[in-house]
Design a protein around this motif. Structure first.
Motif, PDB file in Angstrom:
ATOM      1  N   VAL A 145       0.829  -1.215   0.000  1.00 17.59           N
ATOM      2  CA  VAL A 145       0.000   0.000   0.000  1.00 17.59           C
ATOM      3  C   VAL A 145       0.866   1.270   0.000  1.00 17.59           C
ATOM      4  N   ILE A 146       1.756   1.409   0.995  1.00 12.49           N
ATOM      5  CA  ILE A 146       2.621   2.601   1.046  1.00 12.49           C
ATOM      6  C   ILE A 146       3.550   2.607  -0.169  1.00 12.49           C
ATOM      7  N   ALA A 147       4.057   1.437  -0.524  1.00 10.71           N
ATOM      8  CA  ALA A 147       4.923   1.352  -1.714  1.00 10.71           C
ATOM      9  C   ALA A 147       4.179   1.849  -2.947  1.00 10.71           C
ATOM     10  N   GLY A 148       2.884   1.525  -3.016  1.00 13.21           N
ATOM     11  CA  GLY A 148       2.070   1.959  -4.149  1.00 13.21           C
ATOM     12  C   GLY A 148       1.933   3.470  -4.194  1.00 13.21           C
ATOM     13  N   GLN A 149       1.838   4.085  -3.012  1.00 14.68           N
ATOM     14  CA  GLN A 149       1.729   5.555  -2.970  1.00 14.68           C
ATOM     15  C   GLN A 149       3.040   6.208  -3.411  1.00 14.68           C
ATOM     16  N   ILE A 150       4.146   5.597  -3.048  1.00 17.60           N
ATOM     17  CA  ILE A 150       5.450   6.099  -3.519  1.00 17.60           C
ATOM     18  C   ILE A 150       5.528   5.949  -5.039  1.00 17.60           C
ATOM     19  N   ALA A 151       5.102   4.789  -5.519  1.00 21.31           N
ATOM     20  CA  ALA A 151       5.158   4.518  -6.967  1.00 21.31           C
ATOM     21  C   ALA A 151       4.250   5.471  -7.749  1.00 21.31           C
ATOM     22  N   ASP A 152       3.112   5.840  -7.157  1.00 21.76           N
ATOM     23  CA  ASP A 152       2.187   6.761  -7.851  1.00 21.76           C
ATOM     24  C   ASP A 152       2.882   8.081  -8.174  1.00 21.76           C
ATOM     25  N   ILE A 153       3.664   8.583  -7.195  1.00 19.57           N
ATOM     26  CA  ILE A 153       4.368   9.857  -7.413  1.00 19.57           C
ATOM     27  C   ILE A 153       5.372   9.709  -8.556  1.00 19.57           C
ATOM     28  N   ILE A 154       6.047   8.586  -8.588  1.00 14.06           N
ATOM     29  CA  ILE A 154       7.051   8.341  -9.636  1.00 14.06           C
ATOM     30  C   ILE A 154       6.354   8.221 -11.002  1.00 14.06           C
ATOM     31  N   ARG A 155       5.228   7.513 -11.006  1.00 16.29           N
ATOM     32  CA  ARG A 155       4.477   7.310 -12.256  1.00 16.29           C
ATOM     33  C   ARG A 155       3.984   8.639 -12.815  1.00 16.29           C
ATOM     34  N   GLU A 156       3.560   9.533 -11.910  1.00 24.30           N
ATOM     35  CA  GLU A 156       3.065  10.848 -12.358  1.00 24.30           C
ATOM     36  C   GLU A 156       4.136  11.647 -13.083  1.00 24.30           C
ATOM     37  N   SER A 157       5.406  11.354 -12.817  1.00 26.81           N
ATOM     38  CA  SER A 157       6.480  12.071 -13.508  1.00 26.81           C
ATOM     39  C   SER A 157       6.750  11.474 -14.887  1.00 26.81           C
ATOM     40  N   LYS A 212       7.536   8.227 -15.583  1.00 23.88           N
ATOM     41  CA  LYS A 212       8.512   7.138 -15.624  1.00 23.88           C
ATOM     42  C   LYS A 212       7.824   5.793 -15.420  1.00 23.88           C
ATOM     43  N   GLU A 213       8.487   4.770 -15.894  1.00 18.66           N
ATOM     44  CA  GLU A 213       8.024   3.417 -15.601  1.00 18.66           C
ATOM     45  C   GLU A 213       8.402   3.076 -14.168  1.00 18.66           C
ATOM     46  N   VAL A 214       7.490   2.440 -13.465  1.00 18.84           N
ATOM     47  CA  VAL A 214       7.753   2.059 -12.080  1.00 18.84           C
ATOM     48  C   VAL A 214       6.958   0.808 -11.756  1.00 18.84           C
ATOM     49  N   VAL A 215       7.547  -0.083 -10.976  1.00 20.04           N
ATOM     50  CA  VAL A 215       6.834  -1.278 -10.517  1.00 20.04           C
ATOM     51  C   VAL A 215       6.993  -1.404  -9.004  1.00 20.04           C
ATOM     52  N   VAL A 216       6.029  -2.059  -8.381  1.00 24.60           N
ATOM     53  CA  VAL A 216       6.093  -2.351  -6.948  1.00 24.60           C
ATOM     54  C   VAL A 216       6.261  -3.858  -6.779  1.00 24.60           C
ATOM     55  N   CYS A 217       7.228  -4.243  -5.972  1.00 18.66           N
ATOM     56  CA  CYS A 217       7.424  -5.657  -5.648  1.00 18.66           C
ATOM     57  C   CYS A 217       7.375  -5.795  -4.127  1.00 18.66           C
ATOM     58  N   SER A 218       6.312  -6.405  -3.609  1.00 19.12           N
ATOM     59  CA  SER A 218       6.175  -6.522  -2.159  1.00 19.12           C
ATOM     60  C   SER A 218       6.245  -7.976  -1.717  1.00 19.12           C
ATOM     61  N   CYS A 219       6.702  -8.148  -0.498  1.00 19.36           N
ATOM     62  CA  CYS A 219       6.793  -9.504   0.061  1.00 19.36           C
ATOM     63  C   CYS A 219       5.409 -10.133   0.175  1.00 19.36           C
ATOM     64  N   ASP A 220       4.417  -9.310   0.527  1.00 20.66           N
ATOM     65  CA  ASP A 220       3.068  -9.839   0.678  1.00 20.66           C
ATOM     66  C   ASP A 220       2.553 -10.438  -0.628  1.00 20.66           C
ATOM     67  N   GLU A 221       2.879  -9.761  -1.733  1.00 24.35           N
ATOM     68  CA  GLU A 221       2.358 -10.213  -3.029  1.00 24.35           C
ATOM     69  C   GLU A 221       3.265 -11.233  -3.706  1.00 24.35           C
ATOM     70  N   CYS A 222       4.580 -11.060  -3.529  1.00 22.66           N
ATOM     71  CA  CYS A 222       5.511 -11.980  -4.196  1.00 22.66           C
ATOM     72  C   CYS A 222       5.700 -13.263  -3.383  1.00 22.66           C
TER      73      CYS A 222
END
Lengths: 90, 385
Positions: B87-99, B101-111
């Motif tokens: 969730v928090i990683a996704g919010q960080i990624a959203d800011i990067i995506r808005e600029s 750039k390509e961005v992906v989130v890889c979390s322990c919960d999901e991976c």
């Protein structure tokens, strides 16, 4: 090679970029000061006789207040300069 | 004197001086994954914060915005955000995506745990690096640069040589229509008169003075003597006696041009010319904040030496202290000690520093980049709950 710096005409200290020892003479235009104690590289030499409470000027601005009488040629640092900021406004 | 550099065009109209694939850990509880990916994949840089988990309110928002800002920096081509939870990683990624750039989130919960997360993130990072390697540098006006100025490991020589010479670069870049950011608010304490006089409006001048007073009031409120922290013991050994003396030398690195704005930590730079940012003076905290707001390059003026650099924004170490070249030379990029030893003029030293900055903007690596002497620290505003 310039070894001592008087940065502004209002200043009452000079900065030495060498390890000054008693007897070294700093000369700035019409001002000449004999160093009276060891002053390490980068530190400040009194260009006047300081009385406790005198303001200390560098860059033409106030960097603190003298906390201990110090004769011309003496070493000016944390032992005889106090900040006037952060609660030390007295 | 070059008025251009060779940079990388970004989708949002900015230009980078590096083409990093950034592996960003969302919180301290996933730093080891980010470091593993960085070790595995050549061509990545790693951004590892302390804290994150359990932060609330403005503190949490600052954590997210700072890491997102680092990922959105023009020097970043693409980013992999690794985390424990998404969730928090996704919010960080959203800011990067808005600029853009390509961005992906890889979390322990999901991976599914750290081994799988490391593998998935490694695969993404590898593909991003290959893609990044195909982008070519193009000619870009220096007016597209945003320079952060920082000083650390200050001594009396900093205020005499490397800070004023850095300030001459700030003035030069501003005259060429670029941007410069001066921060480290505590180290403006004692220099209020000159800063206020340079503010473009009286209101801005007052805001600058108020920002300094906030830190002074804080120090007084906790009953601590600022001496020993600022100036720090190494600053004192180097000849700096009071915060006022240190500050009057420190603000020299911001040059002499009018001050257009004062922004908060992570604020947006909206003006050409000189902007002040209200940020902490610790070297890592400050380079982190300068990176987060989008500076592509930092000039880091040092007296007795300081090793730190930003992982994303090349951090150029310059000293005017000849003794530091002997004791700390491995960590210095630009030597202007000739001012002290040879009688070189400040103008000549500024020409050397400017050319070095352009070289770094064109791809020359800094010592901190090559040695990996880089770190990230997001300024905290509160307690963990």
């Amino acid at each position: 090679m310039k070894r001592s710096f008087l940065l502004n005409e209002k200043d009452n200290i000079a900065v030495v970029l060498f390890d000054a020892v008693p007897g070294d003479v700093l000369t700035f235009d019409d001002l000449s000061v004999e160093v009276t104690e060891n002053v390490p590289f980068g530190h400040k030499v009194a260009l006047t006789d300081f009385q406790e409470g005198d303001l200390v000027y560098k860059y033409g601005q106030i960097i603190g207040r003298c906390t201990k009488d110090t004769p011309k040629g003496g070493w000016m640092h944390v032992h005889n300069i106090g900040s006037r900021r952060g609660g030390h406004n007295e | 004197m070059k008025d251009y550099f060779m940079g990388y065009a970004r989708a949002n109209g900015t230009y980078g001086i590096r083409n990093h694939v950034a592996v960003i850990s969302a919180m301290d509880n996933s730093n080891f994954i980010a470091r593993r990916v960085n070790a595995y994949v050549n061509g990545t840089v790693v951004v590892c914060p302390c804290f994150g988990r359990g932060e609330v309110g403005a503190d949490l928002q600052q954590h997210i915005a700072t890491l997102g800002g680092i990922g959105a920096n023009p020097n970043v081509f693409a980013a992999v955000v690794v985390s424990m939870e998404p969730v928090i990683a996704g919010q960080i990624a959203d800011i990067i995506r808005e600029s853009g750039k390509e961005v992906v989130v890889c979390s322990c919960d999901e991976c599914g745990g750290t081994i799988e997360t490391t593998a998935v993130a490694t695969r993404y990072a590898k593909n991003f690096v290959i893609k990044a390697s195909m982008l070519e540098r193009i000619k870009v006006s220096v007016s597209e640069l945003m320079l952060g100025v920082e000083c650390g490991g200050s001594d009396a020589v900093s205020g005499l040589i490397s800070n004023p010479v850095t300030g001459m670069i700030a003035d030069k870049l501003i005259d060429l229509d670029g941007r410069v950011v001066l921060s480290e608010t505590t180290e403006w304490m004692g220099a209020e008169d000159s800063l206020r006089a340079r503010a473009v409006t009286p209101e801005l001048g007052q805001r600058i003075v108020d920002a300094i007073k906030w830190y002074e009031d804080y120090i007084i409120s906790i009953g601590v003597d600022i001496k020993g922290t600022n100036p720090a013991p190494d600053n004192i050994k180097g000849g700096l006696s009071t915060i006022e003396e240190k500050a009057l030398g420190a603000v020299e690195k911001g040059g002499t041009r009018p001050i257009q704005d004062l922004i908060t930590y992570n604020g947006k730079v909206t003006h050409k010319g000189l902007t002040l940012m209200d940020a902490s003076p610790g070297g890592v905290e400050n380079t982190t904040s300068l990176t987060s707001i989008g500076c592509q390059v930092i000039i880091f003026s040092t007296g007795k030496g300081n090793p730190i650099g930003s992982p994303v924004t090349p951090t150029i170490k310059v000293t005017g202290n000849a003794r530091t070249l002997e004791t700390y030379g491995d960590n210095i990029d630009v030597d202007i000690s000739g001012v002290m030893t040879l009688g070189t003029s400040l103008d000549e030293a500024a020409a050397v520093l400017y050319d070095s900055m352009i070289d770094v903007c064109c791809g020359r690596l800094t010592t901190a980049e090559v040695l990996g002497d880089t770190e990230t620290a997001v300024t905290r505003l509160g307690y963990t709950v």
